[in-house]
Design a protein around this motif. Structure first.
Motif, PDB file in Angstrom:
ATOM      1  N   ALA A   8      -3.044 -21.617  -3.704  1.00 28.35           N
ATOM      2  CA  ALA A   8      -4.051 -20.784  -3.050  1.00 28.35           C
ATOM      3  C   ALA A   8      -5.161 -20.402  -4.026  1.00 28.35           C
ATOM      4  O   ALA A   8      -6.344 -20.451  -3.670  1.00 28.35           O
ATOM      5  N   THR A   9      -4.801 -20.056  -5.246  1.00 31.40           N
ATOM      6  CA  THR A   9      -5.802 -19.677  -6.247  1.00 31.40           C
ATOM      7  C   THR A   9      -6.720 -20.851  -6.550  1.00 31.40           C
ATOM      8  O   THR A   9      -7.951 -20.689  -6.618  1.00 31.40           O
ATOM      9  N   LYS A  10      -6.138 -22.034  -6.723  1.00 33.35           N
ATOM     10  CA  LYS A  10      -6.960 -23.232  -6.988  1.00 33.35           C
ATOM     11  C   LYS A  10      -7.939 -23.491  -5.845  1.00 33.35           C
ATOM     12  O   LYS A  10      -9.120 -23.773  -6.081  1.00 33.35           O
ATOM     13  N   ILE A  11      -7.462 -23.380  -4.616  1.00 33.18           N
ATOM     14  CA  ILE A  11      -8.332 -23.624  -3.463  1.00 33.18           C
ATOM     15  C   ILE A  11      -9.426 -22.565  -3.370  1.00 33.18           C
ATOM     16  O   ILE A  11     -10.605 -22.889  -3.153  1.00 33.18           O
ATOM     17  N   LEU A  12      -9.059 -21.291  -3.547  1.00 31.00           N
ATOM     18  CA  LEU A  12     -10.064 -20.223  -3.493  1.00 31.00           C
ATOM     19  C   LEU A  12     -11.146 -20.434  -4.550  1.00 31.00           C
ATOM     20  O   LEU A  12     -12.337 -20.292  -4.261  1.00 31.00           O
ATOM     21  N   ARG A  13     -10.741 -20.810  -5.743  1.00 26.32           N
ATOM     22  CA  ARG A  13     -11.736 -21.056  -6.800  1.00 26.32           C
ATOM     23  C   ARG A  13     -12.602 -22.270  -6.455  1.00 26.32           C
ATOM     24  O   ARG A  13     -13.806 -22.253  -6.687  1.00 26.32           O
ATOM     25  N   SER A  14     -11.998 -23.314  -5.877  1.00 22.85           N
ATOM     26  CA  SER A  14     -12.775 -24.505  -5.508  1.00 22.85           C
ATOM     27  C   SER A  14     -13.762 -24.194  -4.380  1.00 22.85           C
ATOM     28  O   SER A  14     -14.774 -24.879  -4.228  1.00 22.85           O
ATOM     29  N   MET A  15     -13.483 -23.148  -3.596  1.00 16.70           N
ATOM     30  CA  MET A  15     -14.383 -22.705  -2.528  1.00 16.70           C
ATOM     31  C   MET A  15     -15.510 -21.831  -3.075  1.00 16.70           C
ATOM     32  O   MET A  15     -16.376 -21.402  -2.320  1.00 16.70           O
ATOM     33  N   GLY A  16     -15.460 -21.539  -4.368  1.00 19.61           N
ATOM     34  CA  GLY A  16     -16.484 -20.692  -4.969  1.00 19.61           C
ATOM     35  C   GLY A  16     -16.197 -19.206  -4.876  1.00 19.61           C
ATOM     36  O   GLY A  16     -17.083 -18.380  -5.111  1.00 19.61           O
ATOM     37  N   ILE A  17     -14.970 -18.839  -4.554  1.00 17.79           N
ATOM     38  CA  ILE A  17     -14.600 -17.424  -4.462  1.00 17.79           C
ATOM     39  C   ILE A  17     -14.573 -16.837  -5.873  1.00 17.79           C
ATOM     40  O   ILE A  17     -13.855 -17.319  -6.746  1.00 17.79           O
ATOM     41  N   CYS A  18     -15.368 -15.796  -6.083  1.00 14.10           N
ATOM     42  CA  CYS A  18     -15.491 -15.184  -7.416  1.00 14.10           C
ATOM     43  C   CYS A  18     -14.759 -13.850  -7.522  1.00 14.10           C
ATOM     44  O   CYS A  18     -14.900 -13.153  -8.531  1.00 14.10           O
ATOM     45  N   SER A  19     -14.005 -13.482  -6.504  1.00 13.73           N
ATOM     46  CA  SER A  19     -13.237 -12.239  -6.546  1.00 13.73           C
ATOM     47  C   SER A  19     -12.348 -12.231  -7.778  1.00 13.73           C
ATOM     48  O   SER A  19     -11.960 -13.292  -8.270  1.00 13.73           O
ATOM     49  N   MET A  20     -11.993 -11.034  -8.245  1.00 14.43           N
ATOM     50  CA  MET A  20     -11.004 -10.949  -9.311  1.00 14.43           C
ATOM     51  C   MET A  20      -9.654 -11.258  -8.679  1.00 14.43           C
ATOM     52  O   MET A  20      -9.234 -10.577  -7.744  1.00 14.43           O
ATOM     53  N   ILE A  21      -9.001 -12.326  -9.150  1.00 16.27           N
ATOM     54  CA  ILE A  21      -7.678 -12.690  -8.640  1.00 16.27           C
ATOM     55  C   ILE A  21      -6.652 -12.373  -9.719  1.00 16.27           C
ATOM     56  O   ILE A  21      -6.744 -12.870 -10.843  1.00 16.27           O
ATOM     57  N   VAL A  22      -5.710 -11.508  -9.359  1.00 18.46           N
ATOM     58  CA  VAL A  22      -4.666 -11.087 -10.283  1.00 18.46           C
ATOM     59  C   VAL A  22      -3.322 -11.577  -9.767  1.00 18.46           C
ATOM     60  O   VAL A  22      -2.938 -11.266  -8.632  1.00 18.46           O
ATOM     61  N   GLY A  23      -2.625 -12.352 -10.562  1.00 14.07           N
ATOM     62  CA  GLY A  23      -1.282 -12.776 -10.221  1.00 14.07           C
ATOM     63  C   GLY A  23      -0.339 -11.603 -10.390  1.00 14.07           C
ATOM     64  O   GLY A  23      -0.369 -10.920 -11.420  1.00 14.07           O
ATOM     65  N   VAL A  24       0.460 -11.328  -9.378  1.00 12.21           N
ATOM     66  CA  VAL A  24       1.444 -10.252  -9.442  1.00 12.21           C
ATOM     67  C   VAL A  24       2.768 -10.879  -9.006  1.00 12.21           C
ATOM     68  O   VAL A  24       2.973 -11.172  -7.842  1.00 12.21           O
ATOM     69  N   SER A  25       3.640 -11.111  -9.977  1.00 18.18           N
ATOM     70  CA  SER A  25       4.880 -11.836  -9.692  1.00 18.18           C
ATOM     71  C   SER A  25       6.002 -11.328 -10.581  1.00 18.18           C
ATOM     72  O   SER A  25       5.762 -10.667 -11.589  1.00 18.18           O
ATOM     73  N   SER A  26       7.214 -11.659 -10.194  1.00 17.21           N
ATOM     74  CA  SER A  26       8.363 -11.284 -11.019  1.00 17.21           C
ATOM     75  C   SER A  26       8.637 -12.340 -12.090  1.00 17.21           C
ATOM     76  O   SER A  26       9.520 -12.166 -12.919  1.00 17.21           O
ATOM     77  N   ARG A  27       7.878 -13.423 -12.089  1.00 16.30           N
ATOM     78  CA  ARG A  27       8.062 -14.479 -13.094  1.00 16.30           C
ATOM     79  C   ARG A  27       7.640 -13.959 -14.464  1.00 16.30           C
ATOM     80  O   ARG A  27       6.603 -13.327 -14.605  1.00 16.30           O
ATOM     81  N   SER A  28       8.448 -14.270 -15.479  1.00 23.10           N
ATOM     82  CA  SER A  28       8.114 -13.789 -16.819  1.00 23.10           C
ATOM     83  C   SER A  28       8.129 -14.894 -17.873  1.00 23.10           C
ATOM     84  O   SER A  28       7.822 -14.640 -19.028  1.00 23.10           O
ATOM     85  N   MET A  29       8.483 -16.131 -17.471  1.00 20.26           N
ATOM     86  CA  MET A  29       8.455 -17.232 -18.437  1.00 20.26           C
ATOM     87  C   MET A  29       7.011 -17.583 -18.775  1.00 20.26           C
ATOM     88  O   MET A  29       6.178 -17.734 -17.878  1.00 20.26           O
ATOM     89  N   GLU A  30       6.730 -17.696 -20.055  1.00 23.89           N
ATOM     90  CA  GLU A  30       5.362 -17.950 -20.510  1.00 23.89           C
ATOM     91  C   GLU A  30       4.761 -19.199 -19.876  1.00 23.89           C
ATOM     92  O   GLU A  30       3.587 -19.203 -19.488  1.00 23.89           O
ATOM     93  N   SER A  31       5.546 -20.269 -19.728  1.00 26.90           N
ATOM     94  CA  SER A  31       5.014 -21.513 -19.157  1.00 26.90           C
ATOM     95  C   SER A  31       4.610 -21.323 -17.692  1.00 26.90           C
ATOM     96  O   SER A  31       3.606 -21.878 -17.239  1.00 26.90           O
TER      97      SER A  31
END
Length: 133
Positions: free
Chosen positions: A73-96
Motif C-alpha cells: 500500500a505504501t509503495k502504491i500510495l507513493r507511486s500515486m504521488g501521495i505526499c502525506s506523512m506515512i508512519v509504519g505502526v507495527s509489532s514487527r521489531s526485526m531490523e530487516s
C-alpha cells in the motif's frame, strides 16, 4: 492561528486490520485534538480512499494486513504521488523487516503500541508548534 488550533486542522488515516488497534489509534488521535481521522481495514482500502479523492496529512500504516499489506500500500500510495506523512505502526521489531517497510516509502516507523509520546514525536515532524490538548 494559535498552536492549539493546529491539531484540528490535521487529518489522519489509520490503516489496520485489527479493529481494536484501529479504534485505539483513532481515540489517541482524538485525544490530542486530531478530530478529523478515519480508519480502514487494509492497504487496498487506503489506496481506494485516495483514488476517490480523499487526502490526509498523516497515515498510520500497519504492516501485516490481508488483501494488501502495508508495504504494498505504501509503495502504491507513493507511486500515486501521495505526499502525506506515512508512519509504519507495527509489532514487527526485526531490523530487516523494518528496513523493508521504510524502503517502501515510510517517513517514520513506530513499534506498537502507539503512545502519546510516540504520537508527539510524529506530530513534531509535521507541525513543530503542535500543542497537545
Amino acid at each position: 492561528m494559535a498552536p492549539q488550533d493546529l491539531g484540528t486542522k490535521l487529518t489522519a488515516l489509520v490503516v489496520d486490520d485489527n479493529r481494536i488497534s484501529r479504534k485505539i489509534h483513532q481515540k489517541l488521535l482524538n485525544s490530542v485534538g486530531i478530530m478529523k481521522n478515519q480508519g480502514v481495514g487494509n492497504g487496498k482500502e487506503a489506496v481506494d480512499i485516495h483514488c476517490y479523492g480523499q487526502s490526509f496529512d498523516l497515515i498510520l500504516m500497519d504492516m501485516d494486513m490481508p488483501i494488501m499489506n502495508g508495504i504494498e500500500a505504501t509503495k502504491i500510495l507513493r507511486s500515486m504521488g501521495i505526499c502525506s506523512m506515512i508512519v509504519g505502526v507495527s509489532s514487527r521489531s526485526m531490523e530487516s523487516e523494518i528496513q523493508e517497510f521504510m524502503e517502501a516509502g515510510l517517513d517514520d516507523y513506530q513499534v506498537k503500541p502507539l503512545t502519546n509520546a510516540k504520537l508527539k514525536s510524529i506530530l513534531d515532524k509535521i507541525k513543530p508548534n503542535f500543542t497537545f490538548k
